[in-house]
Structures are given as C-alpha cells and as structure tokens.
Design an enzyme around this catalytic site. Structure first.
Site, short mmCIF file in Angstrom:
data_model
loop_
_atom_site.label_atom_id
_atom_site.label_comp_id
_atom_site.label_asym_id
_atom_site.label_seq_id
_atom_site.Cartn_x
_atom_site.Cartn_y
_atom_site.Cartn_z
N GLY A 39 32.35 -9.01 41.30
CA GLY A 39 32.63 -9.98 42.35
C GLY A 39 32.36 -9.39 43.73
N ILE A 73 40.14 1.21 39.72
CA ILE A 73 41.32 1.47 38.89
C ILE A 73 41.26 2.84 38.24
CG2 ILE A 73 41.83 -0.95 38.42
CD1 ILE A 73 40.44 -0.57 35.67
N ALA A 93 41.00 -6.20 35.74
CA ALA A 93 39.83 -5.32 35.89
C ALA A 93 39.54 -4.61 34.58
CB ALA A 93 40.08 -4.30 37.00
N SER A 136 42.42 -9.33 24.29
CA SER A 136 41.47 -10.13 23.53
C SER A 136 41.84 -10.05 22.06
CB SER A 136 40.06 -9.55 23.75
OG SER A 136 39.16 -9.92 22.73
N TYR A 159 34.68 -2.21 22.30
CA TYR A 159 35.47 -3.05 23.20
C TYR A 159 36.82 -3.38 22.57
CZ TYR A 159 36.98 -7.25 25.71
OH TYR A 159 37.71 -8.18 26.41
N LYS A 163 40.58 -2.23 24.00
CA LYS A 163 41.65 -3.19 24.29
C LYS A 163 42.88 -2.92 23.43
CE LYS A 163 40.22 -5.74 27.66
NZ LYS A 163 40.97 -5.76 28.94
N ASN A 188 37.58 -17.27 24.26
CA ASN A 188 36.30 -17.23 24.99
C ASN A 188 36.42 -18.14 26.21
OD1 ASN A 188 35.54 -16.32 22.17
ND2 ASN A 188 33.61 -16.01 23.27
N ASP A 289 29.68 -8.03 16.57
CA ASP A 289 30.17 -9.41 16.61
C ASP A 289 30.88 -9.76 15.32
OD1 ASP A 289 29.50 -10.18 19.13
OD2 ASP A 289 27.69 -11.29 18.57
#
Length: 338
Positions: A39, A73, A93, A136, A159, A163, A188, A289
C-alpha cells in the site's frame, strides 16, 4: 469511551477497508504501521486524512485521528514504539498467499513468524485490551471440508506453516502472559481497494479491464470460500469488541464455489457492464494449493454474533463497480478503451 487502535499493514486491502469502517464510529483513534511495500500514502489518503509520525520515536497514539508510522514489523523497537497507548492491535501485515511462500519460504517464515512475535511482544509490553491476528485456513491443509476450528493442522504450503506458527504464538501469549488474542481464519477475501491483489477475483477483473486472458490452474474444479471484505472487517470489529482471549474463528461465507463457477459468474457480470467474453486458458495446478476449501462458521455465529451477509453475486457487482471508479482505474492503470 474512546479507543485507540494500532493496525499493522493498514495501507493494504483489508486495512483500508477496516479503517474506512472505523472512521464511521465516534471516539476511535487509529495508528497505521506499514512499510509501504504494497500500500501507499496516496491509497490511504483516498479513504481518510492522516498525519505522518516518526515510527522510530512514536508518541502515544493521539486522540481522534489517523496516524501513519512508516516502519517494518521486523524491527521490534519500531513495533514497540508504534503500539504505545494502543487498546487494540489488529495484526494484518504479512506475507500473503501460497505462491510467494513456495517461491521464498524463508522470507515467508521471517515475516509471518518473527513479525507476529514482535507484535505480540508489543501487545504484552503495553497491556493491550485485545490482539486480533489475521490468519487463514491454510494451516489445516488438505482435508474434507467444511473446515472448522478443531481440525488438526497439516499445512500443505509454507504459508500455511507460517500462519500456524503465528497462531501458536498467539495461543502461548494468551496462556502464558495473559495477552488476550483472537485469531481469525479469513476465507478468500475480495472487494473494494483490492486493485493490487493477486487473488483470483481481483486478478480476473484487472485482466478483463486490460483485455488479457484469464489463467485457471488445473481443471478449475478446486473450491474456495469467497467472502466480501465488508463482512470480514465487521468480524474484526466484533472480535475486538468481544475480547474473547485464546479463541480461533472461521470468518468466511460457509459456501463452496469452484474457480470455474466463479469465472462464469464473474464473466456474466462483466459482460453486463459492457466487457467482452474473457479468453480462458488452462495451466498446470499450482504447488501447495488444496483441492477443496470452505468453512463452517457456526462458532463465529454462536460466540461473536457474526455471519456473512453479502452474497457472492452482490459482492462481485460491488467489487466491479469499485474497479470502474476513477480512483481504482488510476490504481490499476486501467485503460478502459484498450
């Protein structure tokens, strides 16, 4: 009573939607900590006026305003100073997405694990009332849906592993140090301010605007649980309000949609807006995936009083309308005439 919030990653997609909602409520002061890797100041300015502060020497959060502290962070002292005076920390973040974590597992780990640890340490030092962690369903990995909060974790992607580690630290900081943490498993997410996102809804809309083909990985039969960002930020606010320490909640629509079904529905709405049919191309399935993914959200309904309210059709229409707006056209560098 006034409340002071620190939002890490607040210049991003979800952060800007959360700030837009919070700014409609009285007596909430906001500080954003963001390294501006995704951003920008300009994008934050599209939703609110704000003042810049020095992240390295941040004063306590000031009343009735929005402050931007540019910092990372991964810098523990920066996070500690940015959190001064915070009642609530919303930790958004992160390195996001399966693909980047497969490409660079180490970077994914450092950002999502050490960054989360730094934020929890700041929450502990300043005695925050609530810490909300953006997580997630990825830690669960491959399973027969619906996904729920009690499933054992077997992450498929780096990932998901990072998490899971973040959730583990949230649990430890609640049970050892009494930091009231709530982890939210986001579905999602799609919606306004997603111009830079690589997730499928934003990507397909952006490609349609630029007359580019849509790439579907594998046979398109993989399923996801798509949630409109307005519903998501409402859940964040409820998690901060309820203050249920040590809990994990699924925040999704409780509906299973294949990527093929999404592409058909999205193309119908785009054609109604004057766009031609998309050229759909197939490529190999992506590493990391999962095949099926949708969520049982009954716990969030029971304990938070939350459920998704925006249908996929309505959400897609509102998202496309945002992409058609002047501000998003600039952000996405869209040439509608192309």
């Amino acid at each position: 009573m006034s409340e002071k919030w620190l939002i890490t990653g607040g210049c991003g997609f979800i952060g800007r939607n959360l700030i837009a909602r919070l700014r409609k409520q009285p007596n909430i002061s906001i500080r954003v900590l963001d390294n501006l890797s995704v951003g920008s100041r300009k994008e934050l300015a599209e939703i609110t006026s704000f003042g810049d502060i020095d992240a390295a020497a941040a004063p306590p959060i000031r009343d009735a305003g929005v402050e931007l502290a540019v910092g990372d962070i991964l810098e523990p002292e920066t996070v500690l100073k940015a959190a001064k005076g915070a009642d609530v920390i919303v930790h958004l973040a992160a390195n996001t997405g399966v693909g980047p974590s497969v490409d660079d597992p180490r970077s994914d780990c450092v950002t999502n694990v050490i960054g989360t640890l730094n934020c929890l340490e700041a929450a502990r030092a300043h005695g925050v009332r609530q810490f909300v962690f953006a997580s997630s369903g990825a830690p669960v990995g491959e399973c027969t849906p619906p996904i729920h909060e009690e499933l054992p974790a077997h992450p498929v992607s780096p990932y998901g592993a990072s998490k899971l580690a973040g959730e583990g630290y949230c649990s430890a900081y609640f049970r050892t140090f009494g930091v009231p943490t709530t982890a939210l498993w986001f579905g999602n997410v799609y919606g306004p301010y997603s111009g830079h996102k690589s997730s499928v809804v934003a990507k397909f809309i952006r490609e349609a605007f630029n007359n580019e083909p849509w790439e579907i990985y594998g046979d398109g039969g993989q399923t996801r649980d798509f949630i409109f960002v307005e519903d998501l930020v409402r859940a964040i606010c409820l998690a901060a309000e309820k203050g249920l320490g040590g809990e994990v909640f699924q925040i999704a629509s409780n509906r299973e949609t294949t990527v093929n079904e999404l592409s058909i529905q999205l193309q119908r709405i785009l054609e109604g807006a004057g766009f031609g049919p998309a050229d759909v191309r197939r490529s190999a399935a992506r590493l990391g995936d999962v095949r099926r993914n949708y969520s049982d959200t009954s716990k969030a309904k029971r304990l938070l009083g939350w459920r998704a309210e925006v249908s996929l059709d309505e959400g897609l229409q509102r998202t496309i309308a945002w992409f058609l707006s002047a501000s998003s056209a600039r952000e996405c560098k869209v040439d509608k005439a192309a």
